[in-house]
Write a protein that holds these residues in place. Structure first.
Motif, mmCIF file in Angstrom:
data_model
loop_
_atom_site.group_PDB
_atom_site.id
_atom_site.type_symbol
_atom_site.label_atom_id
_atom_site.label_comp_id
_atom_site.label_asym_id
_atom_site.label_seq_id
_atom_site.Cartn_x
_atom_site.Cartn_y
_atom_site.Cartn_z
ATOM 1 N N ASN A 118 0.827 -1.202 0.000
ATOM 2 C CA ASN A 118 0.000 0.000 0.000
ATOM 3 C C ASN A 118 0.865 1.257 0.000
ATOM 4 O OD1 ASN A 118 -2.100 -1.804 0.249
ATOM 5 N ND2 ASN A 118 -2.423 -1.423 2.414
ATOM 6 N N ARG A 119 0.278 2.327 -0.482
ATOM 7 C CA ARG A 119 0.924 3.634 -0.482
ATOM 8 C C ARG A 119 0.892 4.187 0.939
ATOM 9 N NH1 ARG A 119 -1.209 8.346 -1.944
ATOM 10 N NH2 ARG A 119 -3.218 7.327 -2.105
ATOM 11 N N PHE A 120 2.044 4.383 1.552
ATOM 12 C CA PHE A 120 2.096 4.872 2.929
ATOM 13 C C PHE A 120 1.487 6.263 3.050
ATOM 14 C CE2 PHE A 120 6.245 2.266 3.223
ATOM 15 C CZ PHE A 120 5.531 1.093 3.315
ATOM 16 N N SER A 121 1.639 7.071 2.022
ATOM 17 C CA SER A 121 1.071 8.419 2.070
ATOM 18 C C SER A 121 -0.456 8.373 2.143
ATOM 19 C CB SER A 121 1.528 9.248 0.871
ATOM 20 O OG SER A 121 1.110 8.638 -0.333
ATOM 21 N N GLY A 122 -1.055 7.293 1.671
ATOM 22 C CA GLY A 122 -2.509 7.138 1.782
ATOM 23 C C GLY A 122 -2.954 7.066 3.234
ATOM 24 N N TYR A 123 -2.163 6.394 4.062
ATOM 25 C CA TYR A 123 -2.472 6.345 5.493
ATOM 26 C C TYR A 123 -2.349 7.742 6.106
ATOM 27 C CZ TYR A 123 -1.865 1.260 5.143
ATOM 28 O OH TYR A 123 -1.973 -0.061 4.796
#
Length: 165
Positions: A118-123
């Motif tokens: 997953n894209r960490f920036s999404g969290y």
């Protein structure tokens, strides 16, 4: 599409692949994820390891038939990268990514880590910077220095549920 991502992985030159959260090979979501990691590994022909707490004996047998060795106990994604390791973690929870980074929190070890997930920036976007930093202190310190190669959503729209796109 995959060629660009394979090139990035080739440049990293992994020596092993660890899959966390792959699920049951009998679920359609997991089958797409397995197809991707097996395709990636067809290029590298590396040792594949996997763990998911939902894995049954039948699942383990099926994965072993595909050449994937089952990690015998739940490491909570705290494996140290003693060699260059591609961590394949689609659909994993945030704390597992944090655990991978925290377990390898030194320059020598982090240089041996690549994550497909997953894209960490999404969290960070969903939680806000403070909550993200509280939940994932190592990820939050690292996030701005990461190289991210996203799968283009328009080409894999029908697979969004398999890869959290």
């Amino acid at each position: 599409m995959l060629e660009r991502h394979l090139q990035i992985i080739k440049e990293f030159a992994p020596e092993e692949i660890v899959c966390y959260g792959i699920g049951s090979p009998f679920s359609s979501v997991s089958q797409w994820q397995l197809a991707l990691i097996l395709e990636i590994n067809s290029v590298f022909k590396l040792h594949l390891w996997a763990f998911d707490p939902v894995t049954t004996v039948v699942d383990a047998e099926a994965l072993e038939q595909l050449g994937i060795c089952i990690i015998p106990e739940n490491e909570q994604a705290k494996r140290k990268a003693l060699k260059k390791t591609l961590f394949f973690m689609p659909h994993c929870e945030q704390f597992l990514y944090e655990n991978v980074v925290a377990a390898n929190w030194s320059t020598d070890l982090l240089d041996r880590v690549m994550v497909v997930g997953n894209r960490f920036s999404g969290y960070k976007e969903a939680q806000g910077a403070k909550e993200f930093a509280d939940r994932s202190p190592h990820l939050s310190r690292l996030i701005d220095s990461l190289t991210v190669a996203e799968f283009p959503n328009e080409r894999v729209l029908k697979l969004r549920h398999s890869f959290n796109l």
